[in-house]
Design a protein around this motif. Structure first.
Motif, PDB file in Angstrom:
ATOM      1  N   VAL A 194      -6.545   1.102   8.139  1.00 15.00           N
ATOM      2  CA  VAL A 194      -7.867   0.568   7.960  1.00 15.00           C
ATOM      3  C   VAL A 194      -7.594  -0.811   7.313  1.00 15.00           C
ATOM      4  O   VAL A 194      -8.471  -1.957   7.713  1.00 15.00           O
ATOM      5  CB  VAL A 194      -8.572   1.432   6.800  1.00 15.00           C
ATOM      6  CG1 VAL A 194      -9.798   0.821   6.335  1.00 15.00           C
ATOM      7  CG2 VAL A 194      -8.938   2.933   7.651  1.00 15.00           C
ATOM      8  N   LEU A 195      -6.658  -0.876   6.418  1.00 16.48           N
ATOM      9  CA  LEU A 195      -6.499  -2.394   5.733  1.00 16.48           C
ATOM     10  C   LEU A 195      -6.248  -3.282   6.985  1.00 16.48           C
ATOM     11  O   LEU A 195      -6.592  -4.438   6.847  1.00 16.48           O
ATOM     12  CB  LEU A 195      -5.532  -2.400   4.691  1.00 16.48           C
ATOM     13  CG  LEU A 195      -5.815  -1.434   3.480  1.00 16.48           C
ATOM     14  CD1 LEU A 195      -4.656  -1.256   2.607  1.00 16.48           C
ATOM     15  CD2 LEU A 195      -6.948  -2.115   2.757  1.00 16.48           C
TER      16      LEU A 195
ATOM     17  N   VAL B 231      -4.835   4.590   5.734  1.00 14.96           N
ATOM     18  CA  VAL B 231      -5.145   3.550   4.664  1.00 14.96           C
ATOM     19  C   VAL B 231      -4.684   2.058   5.249  1.00 14.96           C
ATOM     20  O   VAL B 231      -5.309   1.287   5.260  1.00 14.96           O
ATOM     21  CB  VAL B 231      -4.736   3.939   3.331  1.00 14.96           C
ATOM     22  CG1 VAL B 231      -5.135   2.864   2.337  1.00 14.96           C
ATOM     23  CG2 VAL B 231      -5.453   5.118   2.869  1.00 14.96           C
ATOM     24  N   LYS B 232      -3.159   2.058   5.857  1.00 12.69           N
ATOM     25  CA  LYS B 232      -2.662   1.012   5.905  1.00 12.69           C
ATOM     26  C   LYS B 232      -3.359   0.658   7.429  1.00 12.69           C
ATOM     27  O   LYS B 232      -3.678  -0.613   7.690  1.00 12.69           O
ATOM     28  CB  LYS B 232      -1.198   0.825   6.252  1.00 12.69           C
ATOM     29  CG  LYS B 232      -0.376   1.126   5.071  1.00 12.69           C
ATOM     30  CD  LYS B 232       1.068   1.009   5.318  1.00 12.69           C
ATOM     31  CE  LYS B 232       1.596   1.379   3.988  1.00 12.69           C
ATOM     32  NZ  LYS B 232       3.421   1.249   4.147  1.00 12.69           N
TER      33      LYS B 232
ATOM     34  N   CYS C 295       0.842  -1.257  -0.179  1.00 13.89           N
ATOM     35  CA  CYS C 295       0.003   0.022   0.146  1.00 13.89           C
ATOM     36  C   CYS C 295       0.788   1.367  -0.002  1.00 13.89           C
ATOM     37  O   CYS C 295       1.767   1.350   0.902  1.00 13.89           O
ATOM     38  CB  CYS C 295      -0.873   0.004   1.138  1.00 13.89           C
ATOM     39  SG  CYS C 295      -2.165   1.510   1.213  1.00 13.89           S
TER      40      CYS C 295
ATOM     41  N   ARG D 226      -0.189   4.306   0.096  1.00 15.94           N
ATOM     42  CA  ARG D 226      -0.982   5.403   0.542  1.00 15.94           C
ATOM     43  C   ARG D 226      -0.734   5.938   1.788  1.00 15.94           C
ATOM     44  O   ARG D 226       0.563   5.564   2.440  1.00 15.94           O
ATOM     45  CB  ARG D 226      -2.718   5.262   0.620  1.00 15.94           C
ATOM     46  CG  ARG D 226      -3.135   4.783  -0.879  1.00 15.94           C
ATOM     47  CD  ARG D 226      -4.422   4.627  -0.901  1.00 15.94           C
ATOM     48  NE  ARG D 226      -4.981   4.353  -2.404  1.00 15.94           N
ATOM     49  CZ  ARG D 226      -6.227   4.486  -2.736  1.00 15.94           C
ATOM     50  NH1 ARG D 226      -6.999   4.765  -1.955  1.00 15.94           N
ATOM     51  NH2 ARG D 226      -6.606   4.249  -4.186  1.00 15.94           N
ATOM     52  N   SER D 227      -1.574   6.869   2.575  1.00 18.80           N
ATOM     53  CA  SER D 227      -1.205   7.469   3.825  1.00 18.80           C
ATOM     54  C   SER D 227      -1.271   5.994   4.805  1.00 18.80           C
ATOM     55  O   SER D 227      -1.887   5.093   4.640  1.00 18.80           O
ATOM     56  CB  SER D 227      -2.292   8.418   4.121  1.00 18.80           C
ATOM     57  OG  SER D 227      -3.551   7.801   4.380  1.00 18.80           O
ATOM     58  N   ASP D 228      -0.681   6.444   6.081  1.00 23.22           N
ATOM     59  CA  ASP D 228      -0.588   5.461   7.177  1.00 23.22           C
ATOM     60  C   ASP D 228      -2.182   5.242   7.553  1.00 23.22           C
ATOM     61  O   ASP D 228      -2.253   3.862   8.199  1.00 23.22           O
ATOM     62  CB  ASP D 228       0.228   6.020   8.310  1.00 23.22           C
ATOM     63  CG  ASP D 228       1.734   6.108   7.883  1.00 23.22           C
ATOM     64  OD1 ASP D 228       2.134   5.032   6.897  1.00 23.22           O
ATOM     65  OD2 ASP D 228       2.367   6.839   8.730  1.00 23.22           O
TER      66      ASP D 228
END
Length: 72
Positions: free
Chosen positions: A67-68, A64-65, A58, A60-62
């Motif tokens: 949430v994943l 997003v990580k 990933c 994207r921003s932290d």
């Protein structure tokens, strides 16, 4: 699809479109085109590949990580 073309299909096999449906998009495609052996997918047909991204892929921003990770 024309000569020398490639198709890339993205999806999440864990997503369900309808809880009662007998076929579920990406999960159905994986069953049709791949054999699950241990922790990998082996193609039933030539010229078909499979790649699974991880959270580390990933870009994207932290958040997003985060949430994943929460949903995995």
């Amino acid at each position: 699809i024309g000569v020398n073309s490639k198709v890339i299909v993205l999806g999440d096999p864990s997503q369900l479109y309808n809880a009662d449906a007998k076929r579920q998009g990406m999960a159905d495609a994986l069953q049709k085109f791949f054999i699950k052996e241990e922790d990998k997918h082996v193609a039933k047909y030539p010229d078909i590949g499979y790649f699974e991204f991880s959270i580390d892929d990933c870009m994207r921003s932290d958040i997003v990580k985060t949430v994943l990770e929460a949903y995995s």
